[in-house]
Design an enzyme around this catalytic site. Structure first.
Site, PDB file in Angstrom:
ATOM      1  N   ASN A  23       0.941  -1.351  -0.056  1.00 44.68           N
ATOM      2  CA  ASN A  23      -0.060  -0.030   0.124  1.00 44.68           C
ATOM      3  C   ASN A  23       0.851   1.406   0.045  1.00 44.68           C
ATOM      4  O   ASN A  23       0.285   2.454   0.129  1.00 44.68           O
ATOM      5  CB  ASN A  23      -1.082   0.048   1.357  1.00 44.68           C
ATOM      6  N   ASP A  48       3.189   2.589   1.911  1.00 46.78           N
ATOM      7  CA  ASP A  48       3.454   3.325   3.185  1.00 46.78           C
ATOM      8  C   ASP A  48       4.888   3.115   3.999  1.00 46.78           C
ATOM      9  O   ASP A  48       5.058   3.651   4.674  1.00 46.78           O
ATOM     10  CB  ASP A  48       2.391   3.115   4.404  1.00 46.78           C
ATOM     11  N   ASP A  84       5.043 -16.289  15.528  1.00 41.14           N
ATOM     12  CA  ASP A  84       6.192 -15.976  16.723  1.00 41.14           C
ATOM     13  C   ASP A  84       5.319 -15.721  17.820  1.00 41.14           C
ATOM     14  O   ASP A  84       4.515 -15.273  18.088  1.00 41.14           O
ATOM     15  CB  ASP A  84       7.109 -14.776  16.132  1.00 41.14           C
ATOM     16  N   ASP A  87       9.840 -17.306  21.149  1.00 40.34           N
ATOM     17  CA  ASP A  87      11.059 -16.424  21.062  1.00 40.34           C
ATOM     18  C   ASP A  87      11.787 -16.424  22.795  1.00 40.34           C
ATOM     19  O   ASP A  87      11.001 -16.627  23.585  1.00 40.34           O
ATOM     20  CB  ASP A  87      10.422 -14.893  21.106  1.00 40.34           C
ATOM     21  N   GLU A  89      13.503 -20.564  20.490  1.00 42.69           N
ATOM     22  CA  GLU A  89      14.631 -19.743  20.488  1.00 42.69           C
ATOM     23  C   GLU A  89      15.390 -19.925  21.512  1.00 42.69           C
ATOM     24  O   GLU A  89      14.794 -19.388  22.531  1.00 42.69           O
ATOM     25  CB  GLU A  89      14.441 -18.545  20.056  1.00 42.69           C
ATOM     26  N   HIS A 131      16.778 -12.813  11.270  1.00 47.18           N
ATOM     27  CA  HIS A 131      16.759 -11.282  11.332  1.00 47.18           C
ATOM     28  C   HIS A 131      17.472 -10.748  12.660  1.00 47.18           C
ATOM     29  O   HIS A 131      17.432  -9.758  12.852  1.00 47.18           O
ATOM     30  CB  HIS A 131      14.978 -11.244  11.556  1.00 47.18           C
ATOM     31  N   ASP A 132      18.242 -11.742  13.213  1.00 46.34           N
ATOM     32  CA  ASP A 132      18.992 -10.991  14.282  1.00 46.34           C
ATOM     33  C   ASP A 132      20.587 -11.263  13.806  1.00 46.34           C
ATOM     34  O   ASP A 132      21.322 -10.928  14.700  1.00 46.34           O
ATOM     35  CB  ASP A 132      18.770 -12.050  15.681  1.00 46.34           C
TER      36      ASP A 132
END
Ligand code: GLC
Length: 539
Positions: A25, A27, A100, A201, A256, A322-323
């Site tokens: 969209n 943004d 998650d 997590d 994790e 992503h870490d």
């Protein structure tokens, strides 16, 4: 003992970081309809499960790992109807979806914490970990992940609360049965919606040592996981959770877990104990991201885990998330051998025992992003540490160089779809900078080139799926020159040999068998090119 067959052992998981995946969209932030629009290409890649990092309502201090409502979608990602559509569209393509589950802590904007901090005496006070200070200081010397101290003082009630992560992520008090019942209910709510499992997590941090003792070590704040990681009651809580929430569902659960050793992974994944399907193996990524490339060390770690787990336990295997920085940049060579090293890690990931997890972008050979100024960084760890150290008088340039080298934003730059503006990720202004190499490295270019990283991943995934030995077979390391990692996977009379050159040298090695796939056109069967990877069938 042969491995017991399970769908989640045979599945290949693809991690989506929705904020950086695809913006529908304009943004500047990726969203759920954006994911739906790209499901066909994920199906073509051959992945079976999509793991979405948090998309719940959140102030986004830690990009959604600070949840303020576990049963609502953050409007930036869309609506619950968008989520249901994503789930249906994925299911109709034969792909599953896992979420998650972030329950070591909530956001400080969660209604439980808002109530908790109002007075010392209310039903939500004990949902969190509040303590009096000691001698005008924090209750103990625990250092935090994203701040110096793991405690923050709350003037309204004159006590400190614990947060292993940022002050906006207060830790839940798992000793309180009401908290555990809330978590059971959240899981039941999402499973009733039809999702296929959870990535849990920071899950082995949920139990803290009784009495919250000081960590050993000098200095005012000591960052060590000593007293809040792997406390024995963590297994009790996980078992309770399993009995209450997971036992009657055929779902994928992956934890994790910090500081995971082989014995911990066996305990967590032992079906008889009833905890989780698996935990992520991190020892390999942790070492090379911190100490740099060392082929011997990588081989030693992976071999120890492969032989230690076979027939005894199960793990999730990833080289990117992503870490972490992207492995092609940290262990591979993203300048001279980017394509070769990306394919080498695809070969390794997809020939080890353990459920493989890909992270968005690795299948097109995306590399680490770096940014020129602190303002362009978003990672709460990067920004907090920078601010704290600069405020304490350190040289901003020195601090910037240090945080830049470790920032988690290296792997969070937007997905590179094509060579158009902003890599085709958004028509607006992206929430975090696009890696300028998108003109060369993008999905469209990968799709058009039969020799691309994408097509290699697709072929490797397909090979793994049709080859039970690569999923369940015993792992046997072979004697080989230091730069090479050579191992076999053996199952019911079938034997596959994987030969990987972890160096940029040419290395002689007598190869045998039928070559099934490799990242070079082989001209000399007995000599490997820099970072060459080959999979042979021996019998
Ligand atoms: C996990 C997540 C990370 C997050 C942290 C706190 O390590 O992967 O992104 O910051 O937990 O929730």
């Amino acid at each position: 003992m042969p491995e017991q067959r399970q769908w989640w052992k045979e599945a290949v998981v693809y991690q989506i970081y929705p904020k950086s995946f695809n913006d529908s969209n304009g943004d500047g932030v990726g969203d759920l309809p954006g994911i739906v629009a790209r499901l066909d290409v994920l199906k073509m890649l051959g992945v079976d499960v999509l793991w979405l990092t948090p998309i719940y309502a959140s102030p986004e201090v830690d990009n959604g790992y600070d949840i303020s409502d576990y049963r609502a979608i953050h409007p930036q990602f869309g609506t619950m109807a968008d989520f249901e559509q994503l789930l249906n569209e994925a299911h109709s393509r034969g792909m599953r979806v896992i979420m998650d589950l972030v329950v070591n802590h909530t956001s400080d904007q969660h209604p439980w914490f808002i109530e908790s901090r109002k007075s010392r005496d209310n039903p939500y006070r004990d949902y969190y970990i509040w303590r009096d200070g000691k001698n005008g200081r924090e209750p103990n010397n625990w250092g935090g992940h994203f701040t110096q101290s793991a405690w923050s003082f709350d003037a309204a009630t004159g006590q400190y609360y614990l947060h292993i992560f940022s002050p906006q992520q207060p830790d839940l008090n798992w000793e309180n049965p009401a908290v555990r019942a809330e978590v059971d209910a959240i899981i039941a709510w999402w499973l009733a919606k039809g999702i296929d499992g959870f990535r849990l997590d920071a899950i082995n941090l949920i139990s803290k040592a009784p009495g919250l003792p000081d960590n050993a070590g000098a200095g005012r704040y000591v960052f060590a996981i000593e007293h809040f990681c792997k406390e024995p009651r963590f297994h009790t809580y996980l078992h309770e959770l399993h009995q209450a929430a997971f036992a009657h569902h055929d779902v994928l659960t992956v934890g994790e877990c910090a500081d995971l050793q082989v014995a911990d992974a066996i305990a967590i994944s032992d079906p008889a104990r009833g905890e989780l399907n698996m935990a992520f193996l991190f020892e390999h990524t942790n070492y090379y991201h911190k100490v740099g490339k060392d082929a011997q060390r990588l081989k030693e770690i992976l071999t120890r885990w492969q032989t230690g787990l076979h027939g005894r336990g199960w793990a999730g295997i990833a080289f990117n998330n992503h870490d972490q920085p992207r492995v092609v940049s940290s262990f591979g060579d993203d300048i001279r051998f980017r394509v070769e090293t990306a394919k080498l890690f695809a070969t390794l990931l997809l020939t080890l025992e353990g459920t493989p997890f890909l992270y968005q972008g690795e299948e097109i050979g995306m590399t680490d992003a770096t940014y020129a100024t602190i303002e362009e960084y978003n990672d709460v760890g990067t920004v907090n540490v920078y601010r704290e150290q600069v405020a304490a008088g350190a040289d901003p340039q020195v601090v910037f160089a240090a945080v830049r080298a470790t920032s988690r934003d290296r792997g969070r730059s937007p997905y590179q779809w094509d060579a158009t503006a902003n890599a085709g990720f958004t028509t607006g202004s992206p929430w975090i900078g696009v890696n300028p190499n998108y003109r060369e490295i993008n999905l469209a270019a990968n799709l058009a080139d039969p020799a691309s990283v994408f097509h290699y991943y697709r072929q490797m995934i397909a090979l793994r799926k049709r080859t039970p030995a690569l999923i369940y077979g015993e792992f046997i390391a072979q004697a080989a020159p230091a730069a090479l990692y050579v191992y076999q996977r053996l199952d019911q009379g079938q034997c596959y040999q994987i030969v990987l050159n972890l160096s940029e040298q040419r290395v002689a090695y007598p190869c045998m068998g039928d070559l099934l796939i490799g990242n070079y056109a082989v001209t000399d069967q007995n000599r490997l090119q820099p970072y060459e990877a080959r999979v042979y069938r021996l019998v």
